[in-house]
Design an enzyme around this catalytic site. Structure first.
Site, PDB file in Angstrom:
ATOM      1  N   PHE A 174       0.816  -1.185  -0.158  1.00 13.80           N
ATOM      2  CA  PHE A 174       0.372   0.006   0.189  1.00 13.80           C
ATOM      3  C   PHE A 174       0.913   1.468  -0.334  1.00 13.80           C
ATOM      4  CE2 PHE A 174      -4.267   0.363   1.366  1.00 13.80           C
ATOM      5  CZ  PHE A 174      -4.928  -0.024   0.070  1.00 13.80           C
TER       6      PHE A 174
ATOM      7  N   GLN B 233      -7.883  14.570   3.763  1.00 17.25           N
ATOM      8  CA  GLN B 233      -7.408  13.841   3.162  1.00 17.25           C
ATOM      9  C   GLN B 233      -7.603  13.560   1.463  1.00 17.25           C
ATOM     10  OE1 GLN B 233      -6.218   9.440   2.714  1.00 17.25           O
ATOM     11  NE2 GLN B 233      -4.690  10.031   3.516  1.00 17.25           N
TER      12      GLN B 233
ATOM     13  N   HIS C 120      -8.103  11.625  -1.841  1.00 12.27           N
ATOM     14  CA  HIS C 120      -8.023  10.668  -2.604  1.00 12.27           C
ATOM     15  C   HIS C 120      -7.202   9.918  -3.308  1.00 12.27           C
ATOM     16  CE1 HIS C 120      -7.493   6.004  -3.558  1.00 12.27           C
ATOM     17  NE2 HIS C 120      -7.395   6.108  -2.387  1.00 12.27           N
TER      18      HIS C 120
ATOM     19  N   LEU D 103     -15.148   5.936  -5.310  1.00 13.30           N
ATOM     20  CA  LEU D 103     -13.727   5.639  -4.510  1.00 13.30           C
ATOM     21  C   LEU D 103     -13.105   4.382  -6.071  1.00 13.30           C
ATOM     22  CD1 LEU D 103     -10.873   6.698  -3.205  1.00 13.30           C
ATOM     23  CD2 LEU D 103     -11.423   4.687  -2.036  1.00 13.30           C
TER      24      LEU D 103
ATOM     25  N   GLU E  20      -6.875   2.123  -3.395  1.00  5.94           N
ATOM     26  CA  GLU E  20      -5.282   2.068  -3.562  1.00  5.94           C
ATOM     27  C   GLU E  20      -4.947   0.812  -3.875  1.00  5.94           C
ATOM     28  OE1 GLU E  20      -4.092   4.607  -0.738  1.00  5.94           O
ATOM     29  OE2 GLU E  20      -1.990   3.569  -0.902  1.00  5.94           O
TER      30      GLU E  20
ATOM     31  N   ARG F 263      -0.664   9.717  -0.342  1.00  6.38           N
ATOM     32  CA  ARG F 263      -1.758   9.735  -1.358  1.00  6.38           C
ATOM     33  C   ARG F 263      -2.018  11.478  -1.550  1.00  6.38           C
ATOM     34  NH1 ARG F 263      -6.416   6.521   2.049  1.00  6.38           N
ATOM     35  NH2 ARG F 263      -5.894   4.100   1.093  1.00  6.38           N
TER      36      ARG F 263
ATOM     37  N   HIS G  19     -11.324  12.291   0.838  1.00  3.99           N
ATOM     38  CA  HIS G  19     -11.838  10.910   1.298  1.00  3.99           C
ATOM     39  C   HIS G  19     -12.281  10.708   2.411  1.00  3.99           C
ATOM     40  CE1 HIS G  19     -11.528   6.769   0.974  1.00  3.99           C
ATOM     41  NE2 HIS G  19     -10.621   6.831   1.065  1.00  3.99           N
TER      42      HIS G  19
ATOM     43  N   GLU H   9     -12.877   8.040  12.899  1.00  2.00           N
ATOM     44  CA  GLU H   9     -12.397   9.085  11.703  1.00  2.00           C
ATOM     45  C   GLU H   9     -13.135   9.850  13.061  1.00  2.00           C
ATOM     46  OE1 GLU H   9     -13.725   8.195   8.303  1.00  2.00           O
ATOM     47  OE2 GLU H   9     -12.949  10.044   7.546  1.00  2.00           O
TER      48      GLU H   9
ATOM     49  N   ARG I  97      -3.118  10.949   6.080  1.00  2.00           N
ATOM     50  CA  ARG I  97      -3.175   9.225   6.895  1.00  2.00           C
ATOM     51  C   ARG I  97      -2.650   8.008   6.036  1.00  2.00           C
ATOM     52  NH1 ARG I  97      -6.956   5.312   5.437  1.00  2.00           N
ATOM     53  NH2 ARG I  97      -8.214   6.852   4.366  1.00  2.00           N
TER      54      ARG I  97
END
Lengths: 257, 572
Positions: free
Chosen positions: B123, B237, B239, B249, B252, B283, B351, B375, B386
């Site tokens: 990742f 963030q 994405h 989304l 990733e 990201r 995101h 979150e 993150r």
């Protein structure tokens, strides 16, 4: 695109409901089904009427919140999609589209197109879990599982609990939903331990809640947006029969051997 | 049920996603005699945790034998641009392997390697492949497992209840005021402790957001109105790979499996920005790179806006079908593109909320008896950015810790009495939105405009003049919201009313996001100021706090807890 919509309107659980016709126009072929309903609701608000209530959340086909019985099919005419993934290009311009809530004794209507699906939770509560070893966080290595088994368990665990299988079934049976959970857990070593007990409890609860029996039409598999296979029902039946027979044999009340 | 409700709860958990359910399960285990309820505006198994595709990081060292918890810690701190609190990151990464195994024991069907151990994939921003997954439905399967456990353990569920406000007298929390969505009835639920686990606030960016309709930051807004400070709200963030039209989304994992990002010249442009990690850079960096390519004219044009390509075609049909089935499904239905044959059109999408309710390492807030996890909280383990695979981990680890802490501490607090009058006031406030006189604004337009101004002025690239515009727009929208009208006057499942209440929460929070972004005159992690392009450790190596004081937003600050790792420049 233009559509005539025939929608089930019902004020609350007790009120008498009925189909009401509406027309929407100027809908883009690329709009989703819910964007089309948003247009209708905006129209209704402008006219001072109550908007149509329906369930939705993620709008990407994973949360299982959306429902709708569209032209006589749960989640509409396209195979393998939830209503939120349905787009207006799948309908003909000028078409009359009928939109109803899920119809099943075990899913009472709350309002308009929203039904109460908590019966599915109660079936899981009856036994759809693993209870061994969940007392604390184990420090040992994880349980070894064959890749083929984990893949098969995952396929069953893909069920999003939307209830389309129940809505599709002539008997409003929840066999596919229960079968998926039974298979998912029975395929894993950690779930195998109490597999026999689990299937008995879940099937009993399912029957008590008023879900019907299975007459092997496979309509559930055909309408399932996640492609859950009827093989899971076969597995559940196998588990159920062998568990029921063993239970009978060991029960002091039925005599047995 | 009636009788049950009359007695105070030991713990009420607001939110039934992964964090809330883990908290409920752990609290039940810690002390089974406690009365514990989960209150959720959707059925818990519908929560947005279900949409988490990629997986959860844990240094199990199944795939890369030399992986370690220490490497996971360092990657997380570096990824956070050194804004994460290092003691909290220690907890996050050390607890990770245990959490994965506990879920395994409870029946989560983790994908496996041929040697029968749990599979792990690479990742972004991680030095080793350490993300554990269930194909691309990891969140969905974890959520089912946790819900099953909570049902079994006898957690009381208030499903389809909308939390309105905390009931507070002086500095003491008395419980929660909430609406039963099925009947429209407002109820006061008295409680010794409340845990907020309501998820993120990124839906305020509307169709430039990957979040579900419900991610309106309800918990953060309720805490904020009750005077509890929010932390680091400016860090949102983006994405890199949202679908062009809807913002939905594309995980990733698609890049982890080997997908390329390609511009209109056919270049794998990440070579310019992160030559070593390429598409698997963190990201914030990848999102800025995509945005820069678009701004400099190397994007593709379409009526829905400019976009880039995420190319998976070289991966082959077998791999796409077996490891990324949901991605294929999504791009086929929402963009009409089969990734086996064509690249997927993408652009960055809001995101994740790094900011949230300020808590200590046990999930406690400054108000006694009020906790937050997941979150909606900011411990902070993610700092300014993150890493992928750390959000599922965060909700599980800190959901568990907050549940445990609340269960241990609940009996130290006296339950409060929520007066009839308080409940009546809340009901009155809601009925006000339905009065025609002076109420004519439509929530749909306000919501749309809020998303627009945030995306344009408080987006990936920020600067003082844009942020000022954003702040004045938000102020104007908040004024107009006072005249918003709920057209549906019915009590039963009034979706119109719920959307208005969610918009109120998003508007309250958007002010803290814009104000924080305006104040922070530096670039760090997801927060990029074109007028202050460098990280400024001397002035800004600290958390920002946003609290409501005398009805007005007041900004404050809090030091970052350091540990083994000194500040370094962050390169990939």
């Amino acid at each position: 695109m233009n559509f005539t919509l025939r929608i089930w309107r019902q004020k609350n659980a007790e009120a008498k409901g009925g189909m009401v016709s509406y027309s929407v126009s100027g809908v883009s072929a690329d709009s989703s089904f819910f964007e089309m309903l948003d247009i209708l609701n905006q129209q209704l608000v402008d006219e001072g009427a109550e908007p149509v209530c329906f369930d939705h959340d993620c709008r990407e086909g994973i949360c299982g919140t959306c429902s709708l019985y569209i032209n006589g099919r749960p989640h509409g005419p396209v195979k393998g999609v939830t209503t939120c993934q349905l787009h207006m290009r799948s309908f003909a311009d000028g078409e009359t589209i009928s939109i109803e809530p899920w119809r099943a004794k075990a899913f009472p209507i709350v309002r308009d197109l929203i039904v109460d699906r908590s019966a599915l939770d109660r079936i899981n509560q009856a036994g759809g879990y693993v209870s061994v070893n969940s007392g604390g966080v184990p420090d040992a290595n994880s349980i070894p599982v064959r890749k083929a088994d984990s893949d098969a368990a995952f396929d069953a665990a893909a069920c999003i609990g939307c209830g389309a299988c129940v809505a599709a079934c002539a008997n409003a049976a929840a066999m596919l939903f229960v079968g998926a959970k039974v298979s998912h857990l029975a395929l894993l070593p950690q779930g195998k331990v109490e597999a026999r007990e689990r299937v008995l409890k879940m099937v009993e609860c399912m029957d008590d809640l008023g879900f019907g029996g299975c007459s092997n039409t496979y309509a559930c598999e055909a309408e399932c947006p996640k492609g859950i296979s009827v093989a899971n029902i076969a597995m559940m039946n196998r588990e159920f029969l062998s568990s029921a027979i063993r239970k009978e044999k060991s029960s002091p009340f039925t005599g047995g051997f | 049920m009636r009788f049950e409700r009359m007695k105070p709860f030991d713990i009420i958990i607001v939110g039934g996603g992964g964090g809330g359910l883990y908290a409920a399960m752990e609290a039940m285990k810690t002390n089974p005699s406690l009365k514990i309820a989960v209150l959720s505006k959707v059925y818990p198994n519908r929560s947005h945790t279900s949409a988490a595709q990629g997986g959860a990081n844990a240094a199990l060292a199944n795939k890369a034998k030399d992986d370690s918890v220490e490497m996971h810690i360092f990657d997380t701190i570096k990824g956070s641009d050194y804004l994460a609190d290092q003691d909290a990151v220690d907890i996050l990464c050390s607890e990770a392997p245990k959490i994965i195994r506990e879920l395994d024991n409870m029946g989560t069907p983790w994908s496996r390697l041929d040697d029968k151990t749990i599979a792990q994939r690479p990742f972004g921003g991680a030095g080793r492949p350490r993300c554990c997954y269930c194909a691309d439905k990891t969140g969905h399967t974890i959520l089912q497992t946790l819900y099953e456990q909570c049902l079994k353990k006898g957690v009381v569920f208030f499903n389809e209840y909308f939390a309105l406000n905390l009931s507070v007298s002086g500095s003491r929390m008395k419980g929660l005021i909430a609406m039963d969505m099925k009947t429209g009835k407002i109820e006061g639920l008295s409680a010794r402790t409340v845990i907020f686990a309501t998820g993120g606030y990124a839906k305020m960016y509307w169709n430039r957001s990957s979040n579900a309709a419900g991610n309106s930051g309800d918990g953060q807004a309720i805490a904020y109105r009750a005077g509890i400070p929010l932390k680091d709200m400016e860090f949102v963030q983006f994405h890199p790979t949202g679908l062009r039209k809807s913002g939905l989304l594309v995980t990733e994992g698609a890049r982890g499996e080997g997908g390329y990002l390609v511009n209109s010249l056919g270049e794998r442009f990440m070579a310019r920005y992160a030559p070593e990690k390429m598409e698997l850079g963190p990201r914030d960096l990848v999102s800025r790179s995509v945005e820069t390519e678009i701004l400099e004219g190397r994007g593709f044009e379409s009526p829905a806006g400019k976009y880039m390509h995420l190319d998976l075609t070289h991966l082959g049909a077998d791999l796409i079908k077996s490891r990324l089935p949901q991605i294929r499904e999504m791009s086929m239905y929402f963009e009409g593109v089969d990734p086996i044959e064509e690249p997927i059109p993408i652009r960055p999408t809001a995101h994740y909320s790094m900011g949230g309710i300020d808590t200590d390492n046990f999930g406690r807030t400054v108000m006694e008896g009020v906790y937050a996890a997941g979150e909606c909280a900011c411990v902070s383990v993610h700092g300014a950015n993150r890493l992928g695979g750390n959000s599922l981990l965060d909700i599980l680890v800190f959901g568990r810790i907050a549940g445990h802490a609340a269960a241990e501490e609940a009996r130290n607090f006296e339950p409060g009495n929520i007066s009839e009058e308080e409940v009546r006031e809340s009901a009155e406030e809601i009925r006000n939105y339905m009065k025609p006189a002076g109420h004519f604004e439509r929530y749909g337009a306000l919501r749309e405009e809020l998303g627009q101004t945030l995306a344009n002025n408080v987006g990936i690239y920020r600067e003082a003049s844009l942020l000022q515009k954003g702040m004045s727009d938000i102020e104007e929208l908040r004024e107009r919201f006072k005249k918003v009208r709920v057209f549906d006057t019915s009590d039963v499942f009034n979706t119109n009313l719920l959307q208005v209440l969610e918009l109120r929460n998003m508007l309250d929070l958007s002010e803290t996001v814009a104000a924080g972004a305006y104040a922070r005159e530096e670039s760090r992690g997801s927060h990029t100021r074109t007028d202050f392009p460098n990280r400024d450790d001397e002035k800004w190596h600290k958390h920002t706090l946003a609290a409501l004081e005398g009805g007005k937003l007041a900004l404050g600050e809090k030091p970052v807890t350091m540990g083994r790792y000194e500040l370094q420049e962050r390169t990939y």
